[in-house]
Design a protein around this motif. Structure first.
Motif, mmCIF file in Angstrom:
data_model
loop_
_atom_site.group_PDB
_atom_site.id
_atom_site.type_symbol
_atom_site.label_atom_id
_atom_site.label_comp_id
_atom_site.label_asym_id
_atom_site.label_seq_id
_atom_site.Cartn_x
_atom_site.Cartn_y
_atom_site.Cartn_z
ATOM 1 N N GLU A 36 0.818 -1.220 0.000
ATOM 2 C CA GLU A 36 0.000 0.000 0.000
ATOM 3 C C GLU A 36 0.851 1.269 0.000
ATOM 4 N N ARG A 37 2.131 1.155 0.371
ATOM 5 C CA ARG A 37 3.025 2.320 0.387
ATOM 6 C C ARG A 37 3.868 2.427 -0.878
ATOM 7 N N LEU A 38 3.541 1.644 -1.908
ATOM 8 C CA LEU A 38 4.330 1.608 -3.136
ATOM 9 C C LEU A 38 4.620 3.001 -3.694
ATOM 10 N N ILE A 39 5.870 3.192 -4.107
ATOM 11 C CA ILE A 39 6.287 4.344 -4.908
ATOM 12 C C ILE A 39 6.833 3.773 -6.206
ATOM 13 N N TYR A 40 6.225 4.138 -7.326
ATOM 14 C CA TYR A 40 6.592 3.600 -8.635
ATOM 15 C C TYR A 40 7.102 4.755 -9.496
ATOM 16 N N MET A 41 8.411 4.803 -9.666
ATOM 17 C CA MET A 41 9.035 5.851 -10.476
ATOM 18 C C MET A 41 9.235 5.309 -11.889
ATOM 19 N N HIS A 42 8.465 5.834 -12.825
ATOM 20 C CA HIS A 42 8.558 5.410 -14.221
ATOM 21 C C HIS A 42 9.814 5.989 -14.873
ATOM 22 N N SER A 44 9.960 7.758 -17.326
ATOM 23 C CA SER A 44 9.660 9.126 -17.763
ATOM 24 C C SER A 44 9.865 10.141 -16.645
ATOM 25 N N GLY A 45 10.024 9.635 -15.412
ATOM 26 C CA GLY A 45 10.135 10.521 -14.255
ATOM 27 C C GLY A 45 8.824 10.687 -13.516
ATOM 28 N N VAL A 46 7.720 10.225 -14.097
ATOM 29 C CA VAL A 46 6.417 10.279 -13.436
ATOM 30 C C VAL A 46 6.427 9.304 -12.265
ATOM 31 N N THR A 47 5.866 9.720 -11.151
ATOM 32 C CA THR A 47 5.811 8.882 -9.957
ATOM 33 C C THR A 47 4.362 8.534 -9.643
ATOM 34 N N ASP A 48 4.140 7.262 -9.324
ATOM 35 C CA ASP A 48 2.805 6.799 -8.949
ATOM 36 C C ASP A 48 2.838 6.142 -7.580
ATOM 37 N N THR A 49 1.679 6.148 -6.940
ATOM 38 C CA THR A 49 1.419 5.355 -5.751
ATOM 39 C C THR A 49 0.757 4.060 -6.214
ATOM 40 N N ARG A 50 0.494 3.156 -5.295
ATOM 41 C CA ARG A 50 -0.223 1.950 -5.690
ATOM 42 C C ARG A 50 -1.575 2.316 -6.298
ATOM 43 N N GLY A 51 -2.291 3.217 -5.644
ATOM 44 C CA GLY A 51 -3.619 3.612 -6.133
ATOM 45 C C GLY A 51 -3.585 4.239 -7.507
ATOM 46 N N SER A 52 -2.677 5.169 -7.725
ATOM 47 C CA SER A 52 -2.640 5.848 -9.027
ATOM 48 C C SER A 52 -2.122 4.923 -10.122
ATOM 49 N N TYR A 53 -1.230 3.996 -9.772
ATOM 50 C CA TYR A 53 -0.748 3.030 -10.759
ATOM 51 C C TYR A 53 -1.893 2.111 -11.192
ATOM 52 N N LEU A 54 -2.624 1.582 -10.228
ATOM 53 C CA LEU A 54 -3.748 0.707 -10.550
ATOM 54 C C LEU A 54 -4.822 1.460 -11.328
ATOM 55 N N ASP A 55 -5.075 2.713 -10.977
ATOM 56 C CA ASP A 55 -6.035 3.534 -11.730
ATOM 57 C C ASP A 55 -5.585 3.692 -13.180
ATOM 58 N N GLY A 56 -4.272 3.867 -13.389
ATOM 59 C CA GLY A 56 -3.738 3.994 -14.750
ATOM 60 C C GLY A 56 -3.951 2.731 -15.571
ATOM 61 N N LEU A 57 -3.806 1.577 -14.942
ATOM 62 C CA LEU A 57 -4.075 0.315 -15.643
ATOM 63 C C LEU A 57 -5.567 0.179 -15.958
ATOM 64 N N ARG A 58 -6.414 0.486 -14.974
ATOM 65 C CA ARG A 58 -7.866 0.358 -15.170
ATOM 66 C C ARG A 58 -8.375 1.287 -16.270
ATOM 67 N N LEU A 117 5.806 -5.758 -3.177
ATOM 68 C CA LEU A 117 6.625 -4.770 -3.872
ATOM 69 C C LEU A 117 6.378 -3.410 -3.248
ATOM 70 N N ILE A 118 7.452 -2.761 -2.802
ATOM 71 C CA ILE A 118 7.296 -1.473 -2.133
ATOM 72 C C ILE A 118 7.854 -0.316 -2.956
ATOM 73 N N ALA A 119 8.754 -0.609 -3.910
ATOM 74 C CA ALA A 119 9.327 0.472 -4.722
ATOM 75 C C ALA A 119 9.790 -0.050 -6.067
ATOM 76 N N VAL A 120 9.629 0.800 -7.081
ATOM 77 C CA VAL A 120 10.175 0.555 -8.416
ATOM 78 C C VAL A 120 10.808 1.861 -8.864
ATOM 79 N N HIS A 121 11.989 1.753 -9.398
ATOM 80 C CA HIS A 121 12.659 2.927 -9.978
ATOM 81 C C HIS A 121 13.254 2.494 -11.309
ATOM 82 N N SER A 122 12.862 3.184 -12.369
ATOM 83 C CA SER A 122 13.402 2.821 -13.674
ATOM 84 C C SER A 122 13.942 4.061 -14.383
#
Length: 129
Positions: A36-42, A44-58, A117-122
């Motif tokens: 629930e505390r996920l930080i997903y750094m794409h 592109s530099g855009v950062t998502d939380t778990r909620g915003s990442y899942l919303d993007g997929l949906r 998974l708590i963090a992704v940085h690409s």
């Protein structure tokens, strides 16, 4: 004797499940895999939380077509697992097909005998000259 809590194969299986869920837009599976505390750094530099990442997929913001993985290295130390690798991604975003390569670091954390998974940085790899 190998302590299964420190077995990189468990993390490899979790990573396989995560990428399968991303490709299949299986947000239920991702809810179980992503902290629930996920930080997903794409890349592109855009950062998502778990909620915003899942919303993007949906919503179809990210419609993954292919995700190739190579140069994968998994390091497990205690309750933290680091997954280093190279990704080749094809996705539809805003009605546009995008293809790119990145280097990525995924950080898995174990609490109460459950890995999430708590963090992704690409970071994007530039095309060869």
């Amino acid at each position: 004797m190998n302590d299964e809590r420190h077995d990189p194969e468990i993390i490899r299986q979790l990573e396989d499940a995560r990428y399968e869920a991303m490709l299949g837009k299986d947000t239920g599976a991702l809810m179980r895999l992503l902290d629930e505390r996920l930080i997903y750094m794409h890349s592109s530099g855009v950062t998502d939380t778990r909620g915003s990442y899942l919303d993007g997929l949906r919503s179809g913001l990210w419609n993954y077509r292919q995700i190739g993985r190579s140069d994968v290295r998994i390091e497990v130390q205690g309750d933290v697992a680091l997954v280093f690798g190279k990704l080749a991604i094809q996705l539809m975003s805003n009605d546009s097909l995008k293809s790119f390569e990145t280097r990525a670091l995924a950080v898995w954390y174990r609490r109460q005998d459950r890995w999430q998974l708590i963090a992704v940085h690409s970071g994007a790899l530039s095309a060869a000259p």
